[in-house]
Design an enzyme around this catalytic site. Structure first.
Site, PDB file in Angstrom:
ATOM      1  N   HIS A 155      12.060   2.325 -58.082  1.00 27.30           N
ATOM      2  CA  HIS A 155      13.250   1.721 -57.465  1.00 27.30           C
ATOM      3  C   HIS A 155      13.718   0.525 -58.280  1.00 27.30           C
ATOM      4  O   HIS A 155      12.926  -0.375 -58.595  1.00 27.30           O
ATOM      5  CB  HIS A 155      12.932   1.313 -56.021  1.00 27.30           C
ATOM      6  CG  HIS A 155      12.744   2.500 -55.131  1.00 27.30           C
ATOM      7  ND1 HIS A 155      11.747   2.582 -54.195  1.00 27.30           N
ATOM      8  CD2 HIS A 155      13.447   3.659 -55.063  1.00 27.30           C
ATOM      9  CE1 HIS A 155      11.849   3.751 -53.570  1.00 27.30           C
ATOM     10  NE2 HIS A 155      12.860   4.424 -54.083  1.00 27.30           N
ATOM     11  N   GLU A 158      12.936  -3.303 -57.659  1.00 30.23           N
ATOM     12  CA  GLU A 158      11.543  -3.692 -57.409  1.00 30.23           C
ATOM     13  C   GLU A 158      10.882  -4.133 -58.712  1.00 30.23           C
ATOM     14  O   GLU A 158       9.907  -3.548 -59.181  1.00 30.23           O
ATOM     15  CB  GLU A 158      10.824  -2.515 -56.722  1.00 30.23           C
ATOM     16  CG  GLU A 158      11.489  -2.191 -55.389  1.00 30.23           C
ATOM     17  CD  GLU A 158      10.999  -0.903 -54.719  1.00 30.23           C
ATOM     18  OE1 GLU A 158      10.006  -0.324 -55.185  1.00 30.23           O
ATOM     19  OE2 GLU A 158      11.624  -0.498 -53.714  1.00 30.23           O
ATOM     20  N   HIS A 278       5.398   0.013 -55.899  1.00 27.07           N
ATOM     21  CA  HIS A 278       6.702  -0.350 -55.330  1.00 27.07           C
ATOM     22  C   HIS A 278       6.606  -1.793 -54.842  1.00 27.07           C
ATOM     23  O   HIS A 278       5.554  -2.424 -54.912  1.00 27.07           O
ATOM     24  CB  HIS A 278       7.039   0.573 -54.147  1.00 27.07           C
ATOM     25  CG  HIS A 278       7.420   1.958 -54.557  1.00 27.07           C
ATOM     26  ND1 HIS A 278       8.696   2.426 -54.503  1.00 27.07           N
ATOM     27  CD2 HIS A 278       6.668   2.982 -55.047  1.00 27.07           C
ATOM     28  CE1 HIS A 278       8.744   3.675 -54.931  1.00 27.07           C
ATOM     29  NE2 HIS A 278       7.515   4.047 -55.263  1.00 27.07           N
ATOM     30  N   GLU A 346       2.759  -1.293 -52.025  1.00 25.40           N
ATOM     31  CA  GLU A 346       3.984  -2.080 -51.850  1.00 25.40           C
ATOM     32  C   GLU A 346       3.593  -3.517 -52.177  1.00 25.40           C
ATOM     33  O   GLU A 346       2.966  -4.209 -51.380  1.00 25.40           O
ATOM     34  CB  GLU A 346       4.496  -1.990 -50.407  1.00 25.40           C
ATOM     35  CG  GLU A 346       4.996  -0.620 -50.014  1.00 25.40           C
ATOM     36  CD  GLU A 346       6.392  -0.288 -50.547  1.00 25.40           C
ATOM     37  OE1 GLU A 346       6.998  -1.130 -51.228  1.00 25.40           O
ATOM     38  OE2 GLU A 346       6.846   0.833 -50.286  1.00 25.40           O
TER      39      GLU A 346
HETATM   40  O1  0X9 Z   1      10.367   4.409 -49.166  1.00 18.84           O
HETATM   41  C1  0X9 Z   1       9.833   4.437 -50.270  1.00 18.84           C
HETATM   42  O2  0X9 Z   1      10.177   5.206 -51.166  1.00 18.84           O
HETATM   43  C2  0X9 Z   1       8.682   3.463 -50.550  1.00 18.84           C
HETATM   44  N1  0X9 Z   1       8.979   2.187 -49.971  1.00 18.84           N
HETATM   45  S1  0X9 Z   1      10.129   1.235 -50.629  1.00 18.84           S
HETATM   46  O3  0X9 Z   1      10.408   0.160 -49.709  1.00 18.84           O
HETATM   47  N2  0X9 Z   1       9.575   0.597 -51.966  1.00 18.84           N
HETATM   48  O4  0X9 Z   1      11.281   2.030 -50.917  1.00 18.84           O
HETATM   49  C3  0X9 Z   1       7.418   4.018 -49.942  1.00 18.84           C
HETATM   50  C4  0X9 Z   1       7.047   5.393 -50.414  1.00 18.84           C
HETATM   51  C5  0X9 Z   1       5.781   5.822 -49.813  1.00 18.84           C
HETATM   52  N3  0X9 Z   1       5.490   7.217 -49.927  1.00 18.84           N
HETATM   53  C6  0X9 Z   1       6.125   8.194 -49.233  1.00 18.84           C
HETATM   54  N4  0X9 Z   1       7.186   7.983 -48.557  1.00 18.84           N
HETATM   55  N5  0X9 Z   1       5.577   9.401 -49.258  1.00 18.84           N
HETATM   56 ZN    ZN Z   2      10.256   1.362 -53.760  1.00 17.98          ZN
END
Ligand code: 0X9
Ligand code: ZN
Length: 458
Positions: A155, A158, A278, A346
């Site tokens: 992302h 980040e 992330h 995270e």
């Molecule tokens: O939502 C996401 O893609 C990630 N959090 S963020 O706030 N950095 O965007 C978490 C991803 C975790 N894994 C899965 N969703 N499977």
């Molecule tokens: Zn992310």
């Protein structure tokens, strides 16, 4: 409540096309904000002790309550893009890596430690940037030792997630000559590190709009796909069909250069373990993101989650159980389709912590990363229970075989029912399969075969 709230946070998107400044505001969260969020003018960033922090771009088209209707409103910043202006005025992005300095430092490191490093571009982005991967190993035969993937900056905003990979690179390579334990680790493992998976997004976040999340592909009416909603497993769940959304999943699973580059590496290297980085929230996440069900190998995922949590102080848990539903993420696909144990950190408490905190965040997390590198030996001998799970093509081929040879279908198995249910979206985790069925339904030979069964016109 918590889940749907966090989903709202991600589902919101902010456009910079309106010409209006984006303000950063706060207000007590005990009031209706759904309309403002749905209208796309308000992007919630966080809620702490009942107080929401949000970005607001007034495009006066929500038809809902105006921002000023919110009780207890405080304007924290009249124009958040000024933050970038401050960076630009300094002519750099502080101590953070850019797409260019990432490439330059990887080249430098690979040249300094040629015996331990191999640098490779694993693909090109939409805008033509290389996605760089550094392999670190002291093993004579890298294929014979446990293999782990570590990657950051999926992302765009980040930025901190690209810093820990560099810290790990330096711990391993600079420590090799002087620390016997590090030397043993590097000699006994094969580690692939991709500090910046989404260099186009990073460049945009560092030059145009700091809060950008997606990549910068332009295939449709609007720009960017959330790379972490573009993988196959759970594609379409906990993400958006709207190209303007911050969590737009893209036109199809694997449509994005970044997704395909990483997948190709995962398929080629057959990693035993992966860790995606992330920010932010100080969490250690593991699959599933697409479903609240327990993943295969939950005890292993949770066990190492807890062990790492003791080392960095972060809270461990499954994505959908402790955060929100988010399908199409790399970790779910790696676990379900590629036999690769997968965790996600995270990092920290903001997307771009001040320069002065970069080092301490990395130091805090290094023991947890090291734990996983060490544990990859044991994890390599215990692949996840769904290891080798079939690809879309293989699953479809299985269904087709069962269709065509229904005499061989055992009682209790209903491939037709499964296929139809899939097409109807009743198996949300298999949206990729459904999409493939729909795609093939457009092919005349396929349709002739299946149309009567699926109730489609021939
Ligand atoms: O939502 C996401 O893609 C990630 N959090 S963020 O706030 N950095 O965007 C978490 C991803 C975790 N894994 C899965 N969703 N499977
Ligand atoms: Zn992310």
């Amino acid at each position: 409540m918590r889940n749907s709230f966090w989903l709202l946070i991600l589902a919101a998107s902010v456009s910079i096309a309106s010409g209006q400044p984006t303000r950063k505001v706060s207000f007590p969260m005990d009031q209706q904000v759904e309309q403002l969020v749905a209208g796309g003018d308000l992007e919630l960033i966080s809620v702490d002790a009942g107080v929401a922090t949000a970005l607001f771009t007034d495009r006066s088209r929500t038809g809902g309550p105006a921002l000023s209707a919110l009780r207890g409103l405080k304007v924290l910043s009249p124009d958040i893009d000024q933050e970038l202006a401050a960076f630009r005025a300094r002519g750099n992005v502080g101590l953070y890596h850019t797409a260019e300095s990432t490439a330059a430092e990887l080249r430098e490191v690979a040249a300094r430690y040629p015996a331990l490093c191999h640098l490779e571009s694993i693909g090109k982005t939409f805008e033509g940037r290389d996605i760089w991967a550094l392999r670190i190993t002291g093993a004579a035969d890298p294929a014979a030792v446990p293999r782990m993937l570590l990657f950051g900056l999926t992302h765009a905003r980040e930025w901190i997630s690209a810093e820990l990979p560099f810290f790990v690179i330096h711990q391993l390579l600079d420590g090799y000559a002087t620390e016997p334990a590090i030397r043993k680790l590097v000699d006994g493992r094969c580690l692939w590190i991709v500090p910046v998976l989404n260099p186009d997004g990073l460049a945009y976040s560092q030059s145009q709009y700091k809060m950008w999340r997606k990549n910068r592909s332009r295939r449709g009416p609007s720009t960017g796909v959330d790379v972490n909603r573009n993988f196959e497993v759970g594609f379409g769940t906990g993400s958006s069909d709207a190209p303007t959304s911050d969590v737009y999943h893209g036109p199809a699973a694997n449509s994005e250069e970044e997704t395909r580059a990483l997948l190709a590496l995962v398929k080629r290297e057959k990693f035993h373990v992966s860790l995606s980085l992330h920010s932010y929230s100080e969490l250690i996440l593991y699959p599933w993101g697409y479903s609240k069900a327990d993943p295969p190998g939950k005890s292993v995922l949770a066990g190492h989650g807890r062990a790492m949590g003791k080392l960095n102080g972060y809270r461990p848990g499954s994505v959908a159980q402790i955060l929100y539903d988010a399908g199409g993420a790399s970790d779910d696909t790696f676990l379900a389709r590629h036999g690769c144990w997968a965790w996600t950190f995270e990092l920290g408490t903001e997307f771009v912590p001040p320069d002065s905190q970069i080092k301490s965040i990395c130091q805090k997390n290094w023991p947890a990363v090291r734990h996983l590198i060490e544990a990859s030996a044991e994890l390599a001998t215990t692949p996840p229970p769904t290891s080798g799970a079939a690809s879309v093509d293989e699953r479809l081929a299985t269904l087709e075989r069962a269709f065509l040879d229904s005499a061989l279908v055992s009682p209790g198995i209903d491939p037709l029912g499964e296929l139809v249910a899939t097409v109807q979206g009743q198996l949300p985790e298999d949206r990729a399969l459904a999409a493939e069925v729909e795609r093939r339904a457009a092919v005349p030979a396929w349709t002739r075969l299946y149309a009567p069964l699926l109730g489609l016109p021939r």
